[in-house]
Design a protein around this motif. Structure first.
Motif, PDB file in Angstrom:
ATOM      1  N   TYR A 121       0.930  -1.201   0.043  1.00 51.50           N
ATOM      2  CA  TYR A 121      -0.003  -0.062  -0.014  1.00 51.50           C
ATOM      3  C   TYR A 121       0.874   1.244   0.192  1.00 51.50           C
ATOM      4  O   TYR A 121       1.933   1.435   0.824  1.00 51.50           O
TER       5      TYR A 121
ATOM      6  N   GLY B 102      -9.256  14.182   3.102  1.00 50.96           N
ATOM      7  CA  GLY B 102      -8.006  13.487   2.356  1.00 50.96           C
ATOM      8  C   GLY B 102      -8.322  12.170   1.753  1.00 50.96           C
ATOM      9  O   GLY B 102      -7.753  11.789   0.972  1.00 50.96           O
ATOM     10  N   MET B 103      -9.256  11.362   2.710  1.00 51.32           N
ATOM     11  CA  MET B 103      -9.582  10.025   2.330  1.00 51.32           C
ATOM     12  C   MET B 103     -10.076   9.985   0.898  1.00 51.32           C
ATOM     13  O   MET B 103      -9.979   9.066   0.321  1.00 51.32           O
TER      14      MET B 103
ATOM     15  N   LYS C  34      -8.004  10.665  -1.974  1.00 46.03           N
ATOM     16  CA  LYS C  34      -7.072   9.417  -1.991  1.00 46.03           C
ATOM     17  C   LYS C  34      -7.957   8.340  -2.971  1.00 46.03           C
ATOM     18  O   LYS C  34      -7.394   7.980  -3.842  1.00 46.03           O
TER      19      LYS C  34
ATOM     20  N   VAL D  26       6.099   2.555   6.913  1.00 42.61           N
ATOM     21  CA  VAL D  26       7.007   3.526   6.792  1.00 42.61           C
ATOM     22  C   VAL D  26       6.074   4.921   6.844  1.00 42.61           C
ATOM     23  O   VAL D  26       5.120   4.939   5.875  1.00 42.61           O
TER      24      VAL D  26
ATOM     25  N   ARG E 116       5.104  14.485   6.561  1.00 37.56           N
ATOM     26  CA  ARG E 116       3.740  14.959   6.188  1.00 37.56           C
ATOM     27  C   ARG E 116       2.473  14.727   7.052  1.00 37.56           C
ATOM     28  O   ARG E 116       1.387  15.259   7.104  1.00 37.56           O
TER      29      ARG E 116
ATOM     30  N   LYS F 272       0.208  14.497  10.279  1.00 41.28           N
ATOM     31  CA  LYS F 272      -0.180  15.674  11.161  1.00 41.28           C
ATOM     32  C   LYS F 272      -0.669  15.131  12.404  1.00 41.28           C
ATOM     33  O   LYS F 272      -1.592  15.898  13.163  1.00 41.28           O
TER      34      LYS F 272
ATOM     35  N   CYS G  49      -3.326  12.925  13.442  1.00 39.91           N
ATOM     36  CA  CYS G  49      -4.661  13.094  13.733  1.00 39.91           C
ATOM     37  C   CYS G  49      -5.255  11.497  14.695  1.00 39.91           C
ATOM     38  O   CYS G  49      -5.959  11.748  15.319  1.00 39.91           O
ATOM     39  N   GLY G  50      -4.069  10.912  14.500  1.00 33.30           N
ATOM     40  CA  GLY G  50      -4.643   9.605  15.309  1.00 33.30           C
ATOM     41  C   GLY G  50      -5.453   8.527  14.677  1.00 33.30           C
ATOM     42  O   GLY G  50      -5.789   7.486  15.411  1.00 33.30           O
ATOM     43  N   LEU G  51      -5.779   8.659  13.665  1.00 33.94           N
ATOM     44  CA  LEU G  51      -7.019   7.706  12.939  1.00 33.94           C
ATOM     45  C   LEU G  51      -6.035   6.219  12.727  1.00 33.94           C
ATOM     46  O   LEU G  51      -6.858   5.372  12.601  1.00 33.94           O
TER      47      LEU G  51
ATOM     48  N   TYR H 224       3.507  18.848  14.864  1.00 33.91           N
ATOM     49  CA  TYR H 224       2.532  17.849  15.175  1.00 33.91           C
ATOM     50  C   TYR H 224       3.465  16.435  15.558  1.00 33.91           C
ATOM     51  O   TYR H 224       4.436  16.293  15.013  1.00 33.91           O
TER      52      TYR H 224
ATOM     53  N   GLY I 111      -2.789   2.680   6.444  1.00 33.06           N
ATOM     54  CA  GLY I 111      -2.450   3.316   5.251  1.00 33.06           C
ATOM     55  C   GLY I 111      -3.685   3.806   4.602  1.00 33.06           C
ATOM     56  O   GLY I 111      -3.928   5.001   4.049  1.00 33.06           O
TER      57      GLY I 111
ATOM     58  N   CYS J 226      -5.443   6.674   6.508  1.00 29.84           N
ATOM     59  CA  CYS J 226      -4.667   7.756   6.578  1.00 29.84           C
ATOM     60  C   CYS J 226      -5.217   9.198   5.652  1.00 29.84           C
ATOM     61  O   CYS J 226      -5.042   8.732   4.470  1.00 29.84           O
ATOM     62  N   PRO J 227      -5.532  10.021   6.277  1.00 27.05           N
ATOM     63  CA  PRO J 227      -6.073  11.057   5.331  1.00 27.05           C
ATOM     64  C   PRO J 227      -5.104  11.820   4.331  1.00 27.05           C
ATOM     65  O   PRO J 227      -5.473  12.426   3.445  1.00 27.05           O
ATOM     66  N   ASP J 228      -3.766  11.793   4.582  1.00 24.64           N
ATOM     67  CA  ASP J 228      -2.914  12.391   3.915  1.00 24.64           C
ATOM     68  C   ASP J 228      -1.968  11.633   3.309  1.00 24.64           C
ATOM     69  O   ASP J 228      -0.924  11.945   2.546  1.00 24.64           O
ATOM     70  N   GLY J 229      -2.219  10.265   3.116  1.00 23.82           N
ATOM     71  CA  GLY J 229      -1.447   9.322   2.624  1.00 23.82           C
ATOM     72  C   GLY J 229       0.038   9.340   3.112  1.00 23.82           C
ATOM     73  O   GLY J 229       0.871   9.163   2.224  1.00 23.82           O
TER      74      GLY J 229
ATOM     75  N   ILE K 223       1.195   6.852   4.990  1.00 21.34           N
ATOM     76  CA  ILE K 223       1.896   5.618   5.301  1.00 21.34           C
ATOM     77  C   ILE K 223       1.905   4.657   4.026  1.00 21.34           C
ATOM     78  O   ILE K 223       1.184   4.476   3.268  1.00 21.34           O
ATOM     79  N   THR K 224       2.998   4.022   4.071  1.00 22.58           N
ATOM     80  CA  THR K 224       3.545   3.174   2.909  1.00 22.58           C
ATOM     81  C   THR K 224       3.807   1.633   3.801  1.00 22.58           C
ATOM     82  O   THR K 224       4.125   1.718   4.617  1.00 22.58           O
TER      83      THR K 224
END
Lengths: 256, 80
Positions: A14, A34-35, A38, B9, B14, B16, B18-20, B42, B60, B63-66, B68-69
């Motif tokens: 991913y 953001g989601m 994406k 990773v 990037r 923030k 948010c903890g989601l 942050y 991943g 994650c709203p900001d993308g 996480i890989t």
């Protein structure tokens, strides 16, 4: 098994879609936008429509969407995204045309454009982000604000005699002849995100095959406007938003 | 015995905070930093016990900001 053995391009499962660039997003931490950005990027990539997609930006929090996804975008006047999309789709019938709008844009200032574009059955896909508040301007009451919900402009909670009732645009759209696919989804957990992805993909395919207008409402959070943490906002949404805005397909004429 | 190992990773600059992803992780091995912050101020997500990770990609996806890989590798235990 060492860390270096696992972190290897062939083991990648991913990553951020490549259509989404590295510009830092201006959205608040944990924002649902953001989601959905994406998902849109992933779907366009999977459909291989990168060069043939035109998105219409709204005014609202998603006003800078053109900065984050590397596709063609047009910035429409406030609420006029469906009218703009109508023109684009009629001029470029083989292109995938979608609008990305919030509740202030789609359900308030742009109600006339939204309803008439859907009633004409324009072959566009509309993504409607409903967070029950005006996020960008600082948390004022929106047409979709729930009864009794406190915002900056209704500090004692929304009251029916003073402010009227929350507007269910999606149910309204389902009654129009021109629409072909109307659904309400959410992005609060992994399963919901996967369902939303399927819904948006279907809406995009309907736009390409010319079946009519598709509307995907995404019930989402505005944790900054609701004054909650992102995790609490998701719980609040499940408890308060879903009873009034139930999830699921409302209309689908493409099945038969 | 077949084993699955995953690892994430995080693009810490990037992120923030948010903890989601912390909430979404089924193994509860993602957490936010307590003392260090990134350039924006942050706290950011880190993986604590990476040997428990099976690369399910939940963190991943939410994650709203993308940031996480996710990497996943399957292997047989005898090879280790």
């Amino acid at each position: 098994m060492t860390k270096e053995n696992i972190i290897n391009p062939q083991n990648l499962v991913y990553k951020k879609p490549s259509l989404m660039n590295n510009t830092p997003m201006h959205y608040c931490p944990g924002c649902s936008h953001g989601m959905v950005h994406k998902l849109v990027a992933e779907i366009i990539e999977e459909m291989e429509m990168t060069d043939n997609t035109i998105g219409i930006c709204p005014v609202g929090c998603a006003v800078f969407a053109y900065n984050y996804l590397d596709i063609d975008w047009i910035e429409a006047a406030h609420g006029r995204a469906p009218a703009c999309a109508t023109a684009v789709k009629r001029l470029w019938p083989d292109h995938l045309v979608f609008t990305y709008q919030g509740d202030g844009d789609f359900a308030c200032i742009g109600t006339a454009e939204s309803i008439h574009a859907m009633n004409r059955g324009e072959n566009i896909a509309i993504i409607f982000i409903n967070n029950a508040i005006y996020g960008m301007t600082g948390g004022q009451m929106a047409p979709t604000t729930l009864m009794g919900m406190k915002t900056a402009t209704c500090p004692y909670g929304r009251q029916a005699d003073l402010h009227g009732y929350p507007l269910k645009m999606t149910e309204l759209a389902a009654n129009l002849e021109g629409t072909c696919y109307i659904t309400r989804q959410s992005v609060h957990n992994v399963a919901a995100i996967n369902r939303t992805k399927k819904a948006i993909r279907k809406a995009f395919e309907n736009s390409l095959t010319g079946k009519g207008t598709s509307l995907v409402e995404v019930v989402s959070t505005c944790n900054a406007g609701w004054k909650l943490t992102p995790v609490q906002a998701n719980k609040w949404m499940e408890e308060n938003m879903f009873p009034y805005y139930p999830l699921g397909d409302i209309k689908d004429t493409t099945k038969e | 015995m077949n084993r699955i190992a995953g690892i994430i990773v995080v693009d810490t600059e990037r992120c923030k905070g948010c903890g989601l992803c912390v909430e979404a992780c089924p193994k509860k091995i993602v957490r936010l930093t307590e003392k260090s912050v990134n350039k924006k101020g942050y706290p950011y997500a880190i993986q604590t016990e990476s040997e428990l990770c099976n690369g399910c990609t939940s963190c991943g996806i939410v994650c709203p900001d993308g940031c996480i890989t996710v990497y996943r590798k399957k292997w047989k235990e005898e090879q280790v």
